[in-house]
Design a protein around this motif. Structure first.
Motif, PDB file in Angstrom:
ATOM      1  N   ILE A   1     -14.137   1.500   9.902  1.00 42.85           N
ATOM      2  CA  ILE A   1     -12.779   1.707   9.969  1.00 42.85           C
ATOM      3  C   ILE A   1     -11.889   1.995   8.843  1.00 42.85           C
ATOM      4  N   MET A   2     -12.002   0.700   7.870  1.00 37.31           N
ATOM      5  CA  MET A   2     -11.439   0.586   6.663  1.00 37.31           C
ATOM      6  C   MET A   2     -12.009   1.558   5.723  1.00 37.31           C
ATOM      7  N   ALA A   3     -13.381   1.857   5.732  1.00 39.51           N
ATOM      8  CA  ALA A   3     -13.888   2.785   4.738  1.00 39.51           C
ATOM      9  C   ALA A   3     -13.403   4.221   5.226  1.00 39.51           C
ATOM     10  N   ASP A   4     -13.195   4.709   6.396  1.00 39.73           N
ATOM     11  CA  ASP A   4     -12.483   5.803   6.921  1.00 39.73           C
ATOM     12  C   ASP A   4     -11.207   5.955   6.190  1.00 39.73           C
ATOM     13  N   LEU A   5     -10.299   4.797   6.410  1.00 43.24           N
ATOM     14  CA  LEU A   5      -8.961   4.705   6.073  1.00 43.24           C
ATOM     15  C   LEU A   5      -9.015   4.820   4.394  1.00 43.24           C
ATOM     16  N   ALA A   6      -9.803   4.317   3.763  1.00 48.47           N
ATOM     17  CA  ALA A   6      -9.930   4.498   2.251  1.00 48.47           C
ATOM     18  C   ALA A   6     -10.352   5.724   1.707  1.00 48.47           C
ATOM     19  N   GLN A   7     -11.204   6.633   2.631  1.00 42.11           N
ATOM     20  CA  GLN A   7     -11.303   7.809   2.384  1.00 42.11           C
ATOM     21  C   GLN A   7     -10.221   8.841   2.331  1.00 42.11           C
ATOM     22  N   ARG A   8      -9.447   8.580   3.626  1.00 44.65           N
ATOM     23  CA  ARG A   8      -8.008   9.323   3.798  1.00 44.65           C
ATOM     24  C   ARG A   8      -7.251   8.920   2.728  1.00 44.65           C
ATOM     25  N   LEU A   9      -6.987   7.899   2.355  1.00 42.42           N
ATOM     26  CA  LEU A   9      -6.072   7.451   1.390  1.00 42.42           C
ATOM     27  C   LEU A   9      -6.585   8.190   0.100  1.00 42.42           C
ATOM     28  N   ARG A  10      -7.807   8.149  -0.241  1.00 45.07           N
ATOM     29  CA  ARG A  10      -8.361   8.907  -1.515  1.00 45.07           C
ATOM     30  C   ARG A  10      -7.950  10.281  -1.550  1.00 45.07           C
ATOM     31  N   ALA A  11      -7.846  10.938  -0.159  1.00 47.29           N
ATOM     32  CA  ALA A  11      -7.863  12.289  -0.011  1.00 47.29           C
ATOM     33  C   ALA A  11      -6.110  12.424  -0.679  1.00 47.29           C
TER      34      ALA A  11
ATOM     35  N   THR B   1       2.518   4.767  -5.475  1.00 48.22           N
ATOM     36  CA  THR B   1       2.223   3.426  -5.736  1.00 48.22           C
ATOM     37  C   THR B   1       1.674   2.681  -4.321  1.00 48.22           C
ATOM     38  N   GLU B   2       2.446   3.160  -3.073  1.00 51.66           N
ATOM     39  CA  GLU B   2       1.879   2.641  -1.862  1.00 51.66           C
ATOM     40  C   GLU B   2       0.533   2.908  -1.734  1.00 51.66           C
ATOM     41  N   CYS B   3       0.100   4.090  -1.995  1.00 55.94           N
ATOM     42  CA  CYS B   3      -1.164   4.618  -1.755  1.00 55.94           C
ATOM     43  C   CYS B   3      -2.155   3.876  -2.561  1.00 55.94           C
ATOM     44  N   VAL B   4      -2.016   3.681  -3.956  1.00 50.68           N
ATOM     45  CA  VAL B   4      -2.858   2.907  -4.791  1.00 50.68           C
ATOM     46  C   VAL B   4      -2.865   1.450  -4.460  1.00 50.68           C
ATOM     47  N   GLU B   5      -1.811   0.978  -3.927  1.00 54.41           N
ATOM     48  CA  GLU B   5      -1.701  -0.616  -3.631  1.00 54.41           C
ATOM     49  C   GLU B   5      -2.416  -0.754  -2.366  1.00 54.41           C
ATOM     50  N   MET B   6      -2.542   0.056  -1.300  1.00 53.67           N
ATOM     51  CA  MET B   6      -3.383  -0.002  -0.214  1.00 53.67           C
ATOM     52  C   MET B   6      -4.983   0.152  -0.670  1.00 53.67           C
ATOM     53  N   LEU B   7      -5.164   1.093  -1.380  1.00 58.81           N
ATOM     54  CA  LEU B   7      -6.715   1.202  -1.861  1.00 58.81           C
ATOM     55  C   LEU B   7      -7.229   0.015  -2.798  1.00 58.81           C
ATOM     56  N   LEU B   8      -6.049  -0.797  -3.517  1.00 52.89           N
ATOM     57  CA  LEU B   8      -6.436  -2.131  -4.280  1.00 52.89           C
ATOM     58  C   LEU B   8      -7.022  -3.094  -3.236  1.00 52.89           C
ATOM     59  N   GLN B   9      -6.076  -3.154  -2.186  1.00 50.43           N
ATOM     60  CA  GLN B   9      -6.332  -3.986  -0.884  1.00 50.43           C
ATOM     61  C   GLN B   9      -7.616  -3.810  -0.359  1.00 50.43           C
ATOM     62  N   LEU B  10      -8.120  -2.568  -0.319  1.00 47.86           N
ATOM     63  CA  LEU B  10      -9.150  -2.089   0.295  1.00 47.86           C
ATOM     64  C   LEU B  10     -10.701  -2.496  -0.802  1.00 47.86           C
ATOM     65  N   GLU B  11      -9.975  -3.106  -1.977  1.00 40.14           N
ATOM     66  CA  GLU B  11     -11.255  -3.561  -2.674  1.00 40.14           C
ATOM     67  C   GLU B  11     -11.837  -2.371  -3.478  1.00 40.14           C
ATOM     68  N   GLU B  12     -11.117  -1.203  -3.723  1.00 42.28           N
ATOM     69  CA  GLU B  12     -11.495   0.225  -4.369  1.00 42.28           C
ATOM     70  C   GLU B  12     -11.483  -0.327  -5.852  1.00 42.28           C
ATOM     71  N   PRO B  13     -12.313   0.459  -6.841  1.00 42.88           N
ATOM     72  CA  PRO B  13     -12.426  -0.025  -8.123  1.00 42.88           C
ATOM     73  C   PRO B  13     -11.359   0.102  -8.887  1.00 42.88           C
ATOM     74  N   PRO B  14     -10.755  -0.968  -9.549  1.00 40.32           N
ATOM     75  CA  PRO B  14      -9.352  -0.870 -10.187  1.00 40.32           C
ATOM     76  C   PRO B  14      -9.373   0.359 -11.271  1.00 40.32           C
ATOM     77  N   GLU B  15     -10.432   0.081 -12.081  1.00 44.68           N
ATOM     78  CA  GLU B  15     -10.617   1.189 -13.326  1.00 44.68           C
ATOM     79  C   GLU B  15     -10.313   2.523 -12.816  1.00 44.68           C
ATOM     80  N   GLU B  16     -10.850   2.914 -11.717  1.00 44.77           N
ATOM     81  CA  GLU B  16     -10.885   4.596 -11.085  1.00 44.77           C
ATOM     82  C   GLU B  16      -9.607   4.639 -10.545  1.00 44.77           C
ATOM     83  N   LEU B  17      -9.140   3.661  -9.872  1.00 50.11           N
ATOM     84  CA  LEU B  17      -7.598   3.879  -9.449  1.00 50.11           C
ATOM     85  C   LEU B  17      -6.583   3.934 -10.535  1.00 50.11           C
ATOM     86  N   CYS B  18      -6.891   3.190 -11.505  1.00 45.32           N
ATOM     87  CA  CYS B  18      -6.023   3.206 -12.723  1.00 45.32           C
ATOM     88  C   CYS B  18      -5.821   4.702 -13.422  1.00 45.32           C
TER      89      CYS B  18
END
Length: 764
Positions: free
Chosen positions: A202-212, A225-242
């Motif tokens: 479920i959270m992977a699907d959420l991460a995919q939609r947040l990426r989009a 900011t809210e979108c990136v913050e949620m992706l960080l909480q989902l343990e997405e790679p910080p360097e990519e999100l940065c």
């Protein structure tokens, strides 16, 4: 588990929550499972023994999945297969729900079962006296533990509901964060692993939609900011999100810079002039500060809150990103400052620079390396450019004043009406220049006002006051004024351009002399009071050097005035000598008109010079200066000594007489510098005039009457010119040389009787 089973048999519960006893068959008094219990526990052992083994049966002990699937694929069409798949999914969900319901209905049985374990185990502990120890903590924790287990069971459903499109992803993240550690810790258990896998999906699907969503260019900074913050909480790679965060924010900031650039007129190399901007500089800075700078500050704060301490997303990336954008913003602002035409409203420029500096200072508190020096340098350049424009404005104003003075001097005067005198013109010129300079200093002082933020910069406390204002404006203007005034004397007049009138030369000489005496000192003192510099080390005072330049310009102008006026009088004398036939002239009966004109012009020059310069000191005059005899053979130093009576039978060697006179006369320097007083100026003009007359006479050949005419003209000049000179002996000596030269160039040197000469001069 015997105790748990016993507890389970003693407290059966129906879905409605009531209790009852079963009448079914079975060992140990158990009821026959039916309903939800039957679906959960399956058939009894007796029923299972009686049933025929069926590998394709879904509920039998001999069930074989492969046989079942082969049978279904061979017997059922595609539509039925899909229907059976949907039915199986519903059954699975129903079983999950039944498990939860069973847990709720048999809650008290579980509590009772867990309570029997400590009581039965106390006997084995060998407690003295046979009194069991109470275990309140273990028994009391059971409800809480069960509630936690129930919460874990409900996690996938909650995540599915909150993480769905249009749901509440923030709540889903908080729920997942609370359950994640426990699920990871017990993931070796199949039930926990199933919950974790479903939650992860479920959270992977959420991460995919947040990426989009992160790639949506319409996101505002807060949503980003809210979108990136949620992706960080989902343990997405910080360097990519940065990188994605900066890229998305950079696109928005680039668009804001492009909007600012669109306000600037395009530079057309073919166009002679650039069209003026559509808005003033304050509006431009306001738009840049409220949009670009404000969003860049928000970006920096958000970046720090999101990526502080995360690997691969340090401050270096942010600072490099911000430095590139601020450099471009500075370029746009500098282009806009370059479009300012003329002086404009200096207070508006100061307000714009102050607002820019304040916003930039707020940005630098977040990003010290984002262009602190470049921003301060931009403000300093803008202030220095405005000071330079004020310098050019002062120069233009001075030239305009000079044009007004020249026009006033050249304007025709109606009969009986006098125009403004030289003192009035000088006073108007000096007061206008000084007043304009004071006004300029007042405008420039706005850059150092106490309520201006950038006035606290080191540049505006020291270098701006000394180099920009005092040296670059005040001292530079005074030096330019002196050079410009001196240029009327030094620079050759352009072809076709009218020469400066002599009155203008005299007026400028007096202006420079006044500057040397008082004005320069006053201006520098005023500048230091309004722009007190901080201690910048020992500096050379510009006062003495400026005063020397002003006096040098005044001296050069006064010398040139004497030369111009002397040349004008000398030109009349030259033409009068060169155009006359001195051999065939008649006996003189009056003074030539040109000599009267010379005296009139010298008198007019005396009146003109007297308006601006002091009288000066004259050498004591002799008692008979106006009645001195003018002889072709006498010297002013020894009158009559070398003048015996002339008789035709006793010719005199006039050449020898002239040489003897020169031996006993003082050398007269014709073009020596004049002093700043009237008698010195007039003496210089008279010397140039009479020296020209002398040289012209030396080149002519005279007859008797020509010699006598020179004798009459010389005596007339002696009668009127001596009073203008500082020393009458200068006039007498030059006129004696003129008479001696005429006698030397005369073919029949017979002088006129002195009484006759006096009579003619008095009558003339």
């Amino acid at each position: 588990m015997a105790e748990v089973e016993a507890a389970g048999s003693g407290a059966g519960g129906s879905p409605g929550g009531g209790t009852g006893t079963g009448t079914g068959t079975g060992t140990g008094g158990w009821r026959r499972p039916h309903g939800r219990g039957g679906r959960y526990y399956g058939p009894s052992a007796a029923e299972a023994a009686e049933a025929t083994p069926d590998p394709a049966g879904g509920n039998g002990p001999h069930f074989d999945p492969e046989v079942f699937l082969t049978k279904v694929r061979s017997e059922c069409p595609l539509g039925q297969l899909l229907a059976r798949e949907a039915a199986r999914g519903g059954e699975i969900r129903a079983l999950d729900s039944d498990m939860q319901t069973l847990l709720y209905e048999n809650y008290n049985k579980f509590i009772s079962a867990t309570g029997e374990h400590p009581a039965q185990g106390l006997g084995n502990l060998g407690v003295p006296g046979g009194v069991p120890r109470p275990v309140p903590v273990q028994v009391g924790n059971c409800p809480a533990l069960l509630r936690k287990l129930q919460s874990l069971v409900e996690v996938p459903g909650r995540l599915r509901r909150w993480a769905a499109p249009g749901g509440e992803p923030a709540r889903a993240l908080r729920c997942h964060a609370r359950a994640r550690a426990v699920l990871r810790h017990y993931r070796h258990l199949p039930s926990f692993r199933a919950i974790e896998d479903e939650s992860h999906a479920i959270m992977a699907d959420l991460a995919q939609r947040l990426r989009a969503r992160l790639r949506d260019e319409t996101l505002d900074p807060k949503e980003l900011t809210e979108c990136v913050e949620m992706l960080l909480q989902l343990e997405e790679p910080p360097e990519e999100l940065c990188q994605e965060f900066l890229s998305h924010a950079g696109t928005r900031l680039e668009a804001e810079l492009a909007a600012l650039e669109a306000e600037l007129p395009a530079a057309d190399p073919a166009a002679a002039t650039t069209p003026p901007p559509a808005s003033d500089i304050l509006d431009f800075v306001d738009r840049g500060s409220s949009a670009f700078v404000a969003n860049l500050c928000l970006l920096a704060a958000s970046y720090r809150s999101l990526f502080q301490g995360r690997p691969g997303a340090g401050d270096a990336r942010l600072e490099a990103f911000a430095a590139a954008l601020t450099a471009r913003y500075f370029q746009l602002l500098e282009r806009r400052l370059g479009l300012e035409r003329g002086l404009g409203d200096t207070s508006l420029l100061v307000r714009a620079l102050d607002r820019f500096h304040r916003r930039l200072r707020a940005l630098l508190e977040l990003l010290p390396a984002a262009g602190a020096e470049a921003g301060a340098a931009l403000v300093a350049r803008a202030a220095r450019e405005r000071v330079d424009r004020y310098l050019r404005a002062l120069q233009t104003f001075f030239l305009g004043c000079l044009g007004d003075v020249r026009q006033a001097l050249a304007a025709p005067r109606p009969p009986g009406k006098e125009g403004p005198g030289l003192p009035d013109l000088l006073g108007t010129l000096a007061s206008s220049i000084l007043g304009q300079l004071k006004a300029v200093l007042a405008y420039v002082q706005l850059f150092t006002a106490k309520d201006v933020a950038f006035a606290s910069l080191p540049y505006f406390k020291g270098e701006f006051c000394v180099e920009a204002v005092r040296e670059g404006l005040v001292v530079a203007f005074v030096r330019w004024l002196c050079r410009t005034a001196r240029g009327f004397a030094d620079g050759p007049a352009e072809r076709g351009a009218p020469a400066a009138p002599p009155a203008l030369l005299l007026l400028l000489a007096r202006l420079c002399l006044d500057y040397e005496a008082t004005t320069i000192s006053y201006i520098l003192t005023l500048t230091d009071e309004q722009f007190p510099p901080e201690d910048t080390g020992p500096a050379v005072a510009p006062g003495p050097a400026l005063c020397a330049e002003a006096r040098g310009a005044a001296q050069r102008l006064l010398d040139h005035y004497v030369q111009v006026q002397g040349a004008a009088v000398a030109q009349m004398l030259r033409k009068s000598v060169e155009t006359r036939d001195w051999l065939g002239t008649v006996e003189p009966r009056n003074v030539r008109a040109v000599m009267k004109r010379v005296v009139e012009d010298i008198t007019a020059i005396d009146l003109q010079v007297g308006q601006l310069l002091e009288e000066g000191v004259r050498r004591a005059q002799s008692s008979d200066s106006s009645r001195r005899a003018f002889s072709v053979y006498s010297s002013s130093r020894a009158p009559g000594r070398y003048a015996p009576s002339y008789t035709p039978s006793a010719p005199m060697d006039t050449h020898l007489l002239s040489n003897i006179q020169k031996l006993f006369s003082e050398r007269i320097d014709i073009f020596s510098p004049v002093e700043f007083n009237k008698v010195s100026v007039l003496t210089g003009i008279i010397k140039i005039s009479l020296k020209t007359l002398l040289e012209c006479v030396r080149l002519r050949t005279l007859g008797r009457f020509g010699l006598q005419q020179v004798q009459v003209d010389g005596h007339y000049l002696q009668l009127y010119l001596w009073r203008f000179a500082a020393d009458e002996r200068v006039v007498q000596g030059l006129l004696d040389e003129v008479a001696a030269s005429a006698a030397h160039r005369c073919l029949d040197p017979v002088p006129m009787e002195h009484s006759v000469v006096e009579l003619i001069c008095e009558r003339g």
